[in-house]
Design an enzyme around this catalytic site. Structure first.
Site, short mmCIF file in Angstrom:
data_model
loop_
_atom_site.label_atom_id
_atom_site.label_comp_id
_atom_site.label_asym_id
_atom_site.label_seq_id
_atom_site.Cartn_x
_atom_site.Cartn_y
_atom_site.Cartn_z
N ASP A 123 0.82 -1.21 0.00
CA ASP A 123 0.00 0.00 0.00
C ASP A 123 0.86 1.26 0.00
O ASP A 123 0.54 2.24 -0.67
CB ASP A 123 -0.92 0.02 1.23
CG ASP A 123 -2.01 -1.03 1.12
OD1 ASP A 123 -2.03 -1.74 0.09
OD2 ASP A 123 -2.83 -1.14 2.06
N LYS A 152 -27.54 -13.81 -11.49
CA LYS A 152 -28.32 -12.59 -11.68
C LYS A 152 -28.04 -11.71 -10.47
O LYS A 152 -28.51 -11.96 -9.36
CB LYS A 152 -29.81 -12.89 -11.78
CG LYS A 152 -30.63 -11.64 -12.08
CD LYS A 152 -32.06 -11.96 -12.41
CE LYS A 152 -32.79 -10.75 -12.99
NZ LYS A 152 -32.69 -9.55 -12.19
N GLU A 183 -23.72 -4.41 -13.67
CA GLU A 183 -24.47 -4.17 -12.45
C GLU A 183 -23.57 -3.56 -11.38
O GLU A 183 -22.45 -4.03 -11.16
CB GLU A 183 -25.01 -5.53 -11.96
CG GLU A 183 -26.15 -5.46 -11.02
CD GLU A 183 -27.50 -5.50 -11.73
OE1 GLU A 183 -27.57 -5.34 -12.96
OE2 GLU A 183 -28.50 -5.69 -11.00
N LYS A 220 -28.34 -17.24 -21.20
CA LYS A 220 -28.31 -16.53 -22.49
C LYS A 220 -27.84 -17.50 -23.56
O LYS A 220 -26.90 -18.28 -23.32
CB LYS A 220 -27.32 -15.35 -22.43
CG LYS A 220 -27.69 -14.30 -21.38
CD LYS A 220 -26.58 -13.28 -21.17
CE LYS A 220 -26.96 -12.36 -20.02
NZ LYS A 220 -25.85 -11.50 -19.58
N CYS A 246 -37.87 -25.56 35.32
CA CYS A 246 -38.61 -25.01 34.17
C CYS A 246 -38.72 -26.08 33.07
O CYS A 246 -37.70 -26.62 32.63
CB CYS A 246 -37.89 -23.79 33.63
SG CYS A 246 -38.67 -23.12 32.16
S1 IVH Z 1 -28.38 -9.29 -19.08
C1 IVH Z 1 -31.31 -7.62 -22.43
N1 IVH Z 1 -27.13 -10.40 -17.11
O1 IVH Z 1 -31.45 -8.08 -14.62
C2 IVH Z 1 -31.16 -7.75 -20.98
N2 IVH Z 1 -28.84 -8.84 -16.61
O2 IVH Z 1 -34.27 -8.06 -15.79
C3 IVH Z 1 -29.73 -7.69 -20.59
N3 IVH Z 1 -29.14 -8.46 -14.22
O3 IVH Z 1 -31.76 -4.79 -15.66
C4 IVH Z 1 -29.54 -8.01 -19.18
N4 IVH Z 1 -27.57 -9.81 -13.53
O4 IVH Z 1 -30.11 -5.27 -13.86
C5 IVH Z 1 -28.09 -9.55 -17.47
N5 IVH Z 1 -25.90 -11.46 -15.45
C6 IVH Z 1 -26.85 -10.59 -15.81
C7 IVH Z 1 -27.60 -9.87 -14.88
C8 IVH Z 1 -28.59 -8.99 -15.32
C9 IVH Z 1 -28.49 -8.96 -13.15
C10 IVH Z 1 -30.28 -7.51 -14.12
C11 IVH Z 1 -30.07 -6.24 -14.85
C12 IVH Z 1 -31.26 -6.06 -15.74
C13 IVH Z 1 -32.23 -7.05 -15.16
C14 IVH Z 1 -33.08 -7.60 -16.28
#
Ligand code: IVH
Length: 675
Positions: free
Chosen positions: A36, A118, A176, A294, A436
């Site tokens: 540091d 998520k 996020e 995805k 008790c």
């Molecule tokens: S992809 C086209 N990946 O979820 C949508 N979203 O309901 C692209 N979120 O507003 C979003 N983790 O705040 C994606 N690994 C992740 C995520 C994520 C959290 C949230 C994000 C978004 C909401 C969608």
């Protein structure tokens, strides 16, 4: 001068690149490579240059993360590529339907997906122009968000400049902002210390921190960022084949990307991932509220396209919500095995964390006061993992006019004994330890334990059985047990019943110290029990002693003294003790010393050390006998040791005793002293 400023400008640039790299190693990789102090030295050198030559300051300089003045309001920012939302799946059949739709849409049998957490935070978009972080915005309604650039700049894991020699003209990174669990705990502790309101969860804390008009405040909150996608972009180097490779590219640009992202195949791949992340959810450093699937191929993503405001190629598979709102119908008080009184909220049943919850803990009276919980309130209930559901907070706006304050009862709701709260404890406790019903099993087990009355064979299973079948209620009932009653218990053979009865019989002859310890008085452990026995010499004197008298005994302070007084003030406890004596539990009177006869202790002031195995006396036994006559037993030999008692196979204590010339005793020699 011209030349000179050129050189200095170069030095500043080199320092910025180096500091950004260390930032990345520290905040993103969690793996700093310099101390540091060295980092501080680099930063100070840069600050000095910028102070001397303000014309050299750049917006992307690591010195410029914080420092802007508070805003009046946030400006609006339009998202050229909208920030859409995801459709949700709440159970496996909805995931199955998603996978089917995707396969049908692509006319393939099996699809490769990425699965990632998520994050439970706030979506933001970061815009880099020619490698510099220019603007950052909230998601807003998906089309326009708020300009929170100044706040985002304070987040150390967000690069202010991309580590590229030829950065693209434009790159928008989406992800996020969240607060790690540890930073959330820290913030709430600080809030509490300042007398300010705690945040209900990390998401609220992150949102509250990010939406500050004063970036100076945001800078004091530790926020983190995770990238999971891109918006507008003209970066020729950006991989265009799969989502996974795109994430790897963002990681190479020094953006934090979760390590939990996986490429999986088909429905089983998705569901396996969901279960695996679910199992480690509580151990993750950040809060998540589900996982996101995805389609991995970007060409497939394009082919699938969007429906209204959500992509067809992705879905969020949510975990059951851990928090829910419900009505607090009443507050009961439960008594635990150790006598702790816990207020419990009776709730309008509510589905939370995957189960229906009807009760939640309120911990103790202080917590009720701090959260200002009243009967009739609307409350937020939380159930995470296997933990006991708890009332998190009250929805103040929904308080009905007839909401009632809760008062902690002064008596145990189970046995009616006085409930007391010691000054250094958060909970109130029932003082009826010996009778008790809520504490029965615990009290009997403790009474019979090895260092108490030492009833061999009386373990927790047997105590459970005996109490559940109402054969015994208090420790005194042990001495009234008959063979028939005991042998009637399931899996209890007559022989073992006989053994237990013999062990109970044997335990009748004990010591005063053991007996005091066996009573299970709060704060009276073995050592205190010995002190009490030694100084008071009789049980009756202990029962009669007031707090002042007790505090004259070494090591006994006001808290312990109060516990003792409270215990004997309870007439039912005294009744059980009388029954024990009536059943024949006894101890040698000479064992203790009263304050008056302490001179009568022949071993007073002498220190013994025991080593090796004595022929017929256990170490415990020897210790007890020495202590009963006022001697002290120590664990190590020193010049202050008076005697070392040596048995078979002695340890190094023996060698030490010989080397410093301490008197050695064998069992016979010891017994002679004990006579
Ligand atoms: S992809 C086209 N990946 O979820 C949508 N979203 O309901 C692209 N979120 O507003 C979003 N983790 O705040 C994606 N690994 C992740 C995520 C994520 C959290 C949230 C994000 C978004 C909401 C969608």
């Amino acid at each position: 001068m011209e030349e000179n400023i050129h050189e200095i400008s170069h030095r500043a640039q080199a320092l910025r690149a180096e500091i950004e790299l260390h930032n990345y190693r520290y905040y993103v990789l969690d793996n700093p490579s310099i101390p540091d102090a060295e980092y501080d030295r680099l930063l100070r050198e840069l600050q000095q240059i910028e102070q001397d030559f303000p014309q050299l300051i750049t917006a992307g300089s690591p010195t410029q993360r914080v420092g802007a003045a508070p805003l009046k309001a946030f400006a609006q920012i339009t998202h050229t590529v909208p920030m859409l939302s995801l459709s949700n799946a709440f159970d496996e059949s909805e995931v199955e339907a998603f996978d089917r739709r995707v396969r049908d849409g692509l006319s393939v049998d099996s699809v490769e997906y990425t699965a990632e957490p998520k994050f439970d935070g706030l979506a933001v978009s970061l815009r880099y122009e020619h490698g510099d972080f220019k603007t950052g915005a909230t998601r807003g309604d998906g089309y326009t968000g708020e300009d929170i650039t100044l706040n985002l700049r304070t987040i150390r894991s967000i690069p202010l400049r991309l580590p590229l020699t030829h950065p693209p003209a434009l790159l928008e990174v989406r992800g996020e902002v969240l607060m790690l669990q540890k930073d959330f705990q820290r913030l709430n502790q600080q809030q509490l210390a300042k007398g300010e309101k705690e945040f209900a969860n990390p998401r609220n804390a992150a949102a509250g921190s990010l939406r500050q008009l004063d970036p100076g405040i945001t800078a004091t909150r530790r926020l983190t960022f995770f990238a999971y996608g891109i918006g507008q972009c003209d970066d020729a180097d950006l991989p265009r084949d799969t989502h996974y490779r795109m994430l790897q590219y963002l990681s190479a640009l020094h953006f934090p990307v979760t390590q939990e992202c996986r490429v999986v195949t088909g429905l089983t791949g998705l569901l396996d991932y969901y279960r695996a992340i679910g199992a480690k959810r509580d151990a993750l450093p950040y809060a998540i509220d589900g996982v996101v699937y995805k389609v991995n191929s970007l060409a497939f993503q394009e082919k699938l396209g969007f429906v209204s405001r959500a992509p067809r190629f992705a879905i969020a598979h949510k975990f059951p919500a851990q928090e829910a709102i419900t009505q607090l119908l009443d507050i009961d008080v439960q008594v635990g095995r150790t006598g702790a009184l816990t207020p419990v909220a009776r709730l309008q049943p509510v589905f939370v964390g995957g189960v229906t919850v009807t009760n939640a803990t309120l911990h103790n009276a202080d917590e009720i006061e701090r959260k200002d919980v009243r009967i009739g309130d609307t409350v937020i209930v939380r159930r995470a993992g296997d933990v006991i559901p708890e009332v998190v907070s009250v929805v103040a706006e929904k308080r009905p006019a007839d909401a009632r304050m809760f008062v902690m009862p002064g008596h145990c709701p189970v046995c009616g004994a006085k409930a007391v709260r010691l000054p250094d404890e958060a909970v109130a406790r029932c003082t009826g330890g010996l009778f008790c019903p809520a504490q029965r099993k615990q009290a009997i087990l403790h009474f019979a334990s090895r260092r108490a009355l030492d009833i061999e064979g009386l373990g927790d299973k047997l105590v459970d059985q005996m109490v559940d079948n109402a054969i015994i209620r208090t420790p005194a009932d042990l001495y009234k047990l008959g063979l028939a009653a005991l042998a009637s218990l399931e899996r209890m053979a007559e022989k073992s019943a006989g053994n237990i009865l013999r062990a109970i019989e044997k335990s009748k002859h004990t010591t005063l110290a053991r007996f005091i310890y066996a009573l299970g008085i709060r704060n009276v452990g073995e050592a205190t029990a010995k002190e009490l026995a030694a100084h008071l010499g009789s049980l009756d004197r202990l029962i009669e002693a007031d707090s002042e008298r007790l505090q004259q005994i070494p090591d006994i302070g006001p808290v312990v003294a109060q516990s003792i007084v409270d215990f004997f003030a309870e007439s039912h406890n005294r009744e059980v003790i009388e029954q024990l004596r009536a059943c024949g539990v006894h101890w040698d009177e000479h064992e203790g010393k009263s304050a008056q006869n302490s001179l009568a202790e022949p071993l007073s002031g002498k220190t013994f050390v025991l080593t090796g195995t004595l022929p017929t006396m256990s170490r415990e036994e020897a210790k007890e006998k020495i202590e009963a006559l006022g001697g002290k037993v120590s664990g190590s030999v020193s010049k202050k040791t008076d005697y070392v008692v040596v048995g078979a196979d002695p340890g190094s204590k023996y060698d030490k005793a010989v080397s410093i010339g301490i008197t050695l005793l064998d069992q016979e020699g010891l017994e002679a002293l004990l006579k």
